[in-house]
Design an enzyme around this catalytic site. Structure first.
Site, short mmCIF file in Angstrom:
data_model
loop_
_atom_site.label_atom_id
_atom_site.label_comp_id
_atom_site.label_asym_id
_atom_site.label_seq_id
_atom_site.Cartn_x
_atom_site.Cartn_y
_atom_site.Cartn_z
N CYS A 1 0.83 -1.22 0.00
CA CYS A 1 0.00 0.00 0.00
C CYS A 1 0.86 1.26 0.00
CB CYS A 1 -0.95 -0.02 1.19
SG CYS A 1 -0.18 -0.46 2.76
N HIS B 1 -2.62 5.38 6.33
CA HIS B 1 -1.25 5.86 6.52
C HIS B 1 -1.19 7.31 6.01
CE1 HIS B 1 0.06 1.64 6.82
NE2 HIS B 1 -0.37 1.40 5.60
P1 NAD Z 1 -5.04 -10.99 6.06
O1 NAD Z 1 -4.39 -11.65 7.20
O2 NAD Z 1 -6.14 -10.00 6.30
O3 NAD Z 1 -5.63 -12.09 5.06
C1 NAD Z 1 -4.89 -13.22 4.66
C2 NAD Z 1 -5.83 -14.40 4.52
O4 NAD Z 1 -5.10 -15.51 3.99
C3 NAD Z 1 -6.45 -14.84 5.84
O5 NAD Z 1 -7.83 -15.05 5.66
C4 NAD Z 1 -5.70 -16.16 6.15
O6 NAD Z 1 -6.50 -17.05 6.89
C5 NAD Z 1 -5.45 -16.68 4.74
N1 NAD Z 1 -4.39 -17.69 4.63
C6 NAD Z 1 -3.49 -18.09 5.56
N2 NAD Z 1 -2.72 -19.08 5.05
C7 NAD Z 1 -3.12 -19.29 3.79
C8 NAD Z 1 -2.71 -20.17 2.77
N3 NAD Z 1 -1.69 -21.04 2.94
N4 NAD Z 1 -3.35 -20.12 1.57
C9 NAD Z 1 -4.36 -19.27 1.36
N5 NAD Z 1 -4.80 -18.41 2.30
C10 NAD Z 1 -4.17 -18.41 3.50
O7 NAD Z 1 -3.86 -10.33 5.21
P2 NAD Z 1 -3.97 -9.07 4.24
O8 NAD Z 1 -3.86 -7.83 5.07
O9 NAD Z 1 -5.12 -9.24 3.32
O10 NAD Z 1 -2.58 -9.20 3.45
C11 NAD Z 1 -2.44 -10.05 2.33
C12 NAD Z 1 -1.26 -9.56 1.52
O11 NAD Z 1 -1.52 -8.22 1.08
C13 NAD Z 1 0.07 -9.48 2.31
O12 NAD Z 1 1.13 -9.73 1.41
C14 NAD Z 1 0.11 -8.04 2.76
O13 NAD Z 1 1.41 -7.57 3.02
C15 NAD Z 1 -0.49 -7.36 1.54
N6 NAD Z 1 -1.07 -6.04 1.80
C16 NAD Z 1 -1.79 -5.82 2.95
C17 NAD Z 1 -2.30 -4.54 3.17
C18 NAD Z 1 -3.06 -4.22 4.42
O14 NAD Z 1 -2.96 -3.10 4.90
N7 NAD Z 1 -3.83 -5.12 4.99
C19 NAD Z 1 -2.11 -3.53 2.23
C20 NAD Z 1 -1.44 -3.83 1.05
C21 NAD Z 1 -0.89 -5.09 0.85
#
Ligand code: NAD
Length: 341
Positions: A142, A221
């Site tokens: 992000c 942020h």
């Molecule tokens: P999150 O924890 O909200 O969601 C991740 C999901 O994946 C959960 O539901 C979890 O149970 C599931 N999971 C766990 N193991 C798994 C597997 N082996 N296979 C499939 N699913 C699985 O995480 P998020 O915040 O959505 O982040 C996901 C990605 O996006 C990360 O790389 C993060 O850095 C990136 N990201 C997050 C944000 C943010 O602010 N939340 C912003 C931009 C990018």
């Protein structure tokens, strides 16, 4: 070609938004979502008609006990897809990547993975064409998306000698109850922070240094930018007009009385369509200043949603679904009800 078949593996903050966004695109269809366990979010997915595939260590019995039907395993979902958008937690995407590779399916990873997880790091305004025909692409985080979008405006118009940014990071996403701080400001003792090198995965020649701290909020942020320009404009008017006329930016005027992120998110909640998300970089007219060669500006980044349209554009670039980035961005923004200048 027909619609691109998209699977979303990992259905949390980012995955559920990407899945919804895919269903709104005229040139894509959602194969299903990969979910490790039943949850309130899995119930919503089922209500929306998404097929749930069992990912990670999940079991069919767990889902069945919660009254949720499953359509198969994540491996079966992957085999049925043209591309998997991996939205699993940091570092698990890389592990999952082995399955995508074994199945010969293209993949998009998120910014929680290191840049070498994919052939390239992506931002639609900055490098859409580089993603053409790629097998693997990483949509940057992000904060990096926010900085890359801003650099896409500033670099070509006024030239950049150096770019310093302080990133004031939200402590947690609104749905997270296990992170902090809840009272304090926590400096990130990585100097400079990893964000600058991450921006250079998209703008390799940009002289940029970033620092970061975490503050007790869940509402976005904020970046404090100081950019030394090589061809500065006469004043800030040219800058905010340029941002305002670029897709994926929203510039608030003083009369709107948006003093900070609480009002930005209230503004998002009041918008008529979909989730109360703010997928644009948010700037303030009053928060942009040009002083000789120096440009100062604040921008706010809605961490939960800013990367969603970028994932959609990455799919279009990989499959040649749009002739250029501007066309794809316009299509995505229309489908997601993001106001387009
Ligand atoms: P999150 O924890 O909200 O969601 C991740 C999901 O994946 C959960 O539901 C979890 O149970 C599931 N999971 C766990 N193991 C798994 C597997 N082996 N296979 C499939 N699913 C699985 O995480 P998020 O915040 O959505 O982040 C996901 C990605 O996006 C990360 O790389 C993060 O850095 C990136 N990201 C997050 C944000 C943010 O602010 N939340 C912003 C931009 C990018």
């Amino acid at each position: 070609m027909g619609k691109v078949k998209v699977a979303v593996n990992g259905y949390g903050t980012i995955g559920k938004r990407v899945a919804d966004a895919v269903t709104l695109q005229p040139d894509m269809e959602l194969v299903g979502i990969g979910k490790t366990r039943p949850s309130y979010e899995a119930v919503r997915a089922a209500e929306r008609g998404y097929r749930i595939f069992i990912a990670g260590s999940g079991t069919k019995a767990d889902f069945a006990a919660a009254g949720l039907a499953t359509a198969g395993t994540a491996e079966e979902m992957i085999a049925a897809a043209d591309v998997v958008v991996d939205c699993a937690p940091d570092k698990i995407g890389r592990e999952n990547g082995k399955k995508y590779q074994a199945a010969g399916v293209r993949a998009i990873f998120q910014g929680g993975e290191k840049s070498d997880v994919a052939e390239m790091s992506f931002n639609a305004l900055a490098n859409f064409d580089r993603a053409r025909d790629r097998k693997t692409v990483r949509v940057v985080s992000c904060n990096t998306t926010g900085l890359a979008r801003a650099a896409s405006v500033v670099v070509p118009h006024w030239g950049v000698e150096s770019w310093e940014a302080t990133i004031v990071r939200r402590a947690a996403d609104p749905s997270e109850s296990n992170r902090g701080p809840i009272n304090g400001i926590v400096p990130t003792f990585q100097l400079p922070s990893h964000h600058g090198p991450d921006v250079r995965t998209i703008f390799p020649d940009l002289r940029t240094a970033t620092t970061a701290m975490v503050v007790p909020t869940t509402l976005m942020h904020v970046h404090v930018n100081h950019v030394r320009l090589t061809r500065p404009p006469a004043d800030a008017t040219a800058v905010f007009q340029r941002f305002r006329s670029t897709p994926r930016f929203h510039v608030f005027a003083p009369w709107e009385h948006v003093d900070g992120t609480p009002q930005v998110m209230e503004f998002a909640r009041d918008r008529p369509n979909g989730r109360p998300d703010m997928m644009e970089n948010v700037l303030w007219e009053a928060g942009i200043r040009v002083d000789g060669p120096d440009l100062y500006f604040f921008q706010a980044i809605h961490q939960e949603s800013i990367v969603v349209p970028e994932n959609i554009d990455a799919i279009r670039a990989m499959f040649g679904l749009a002739e250029d980035g501007a066309t794809s961005i316009a299509m995505t923004d229309k489908a997601l009800s993001i106001p387009h200048p």
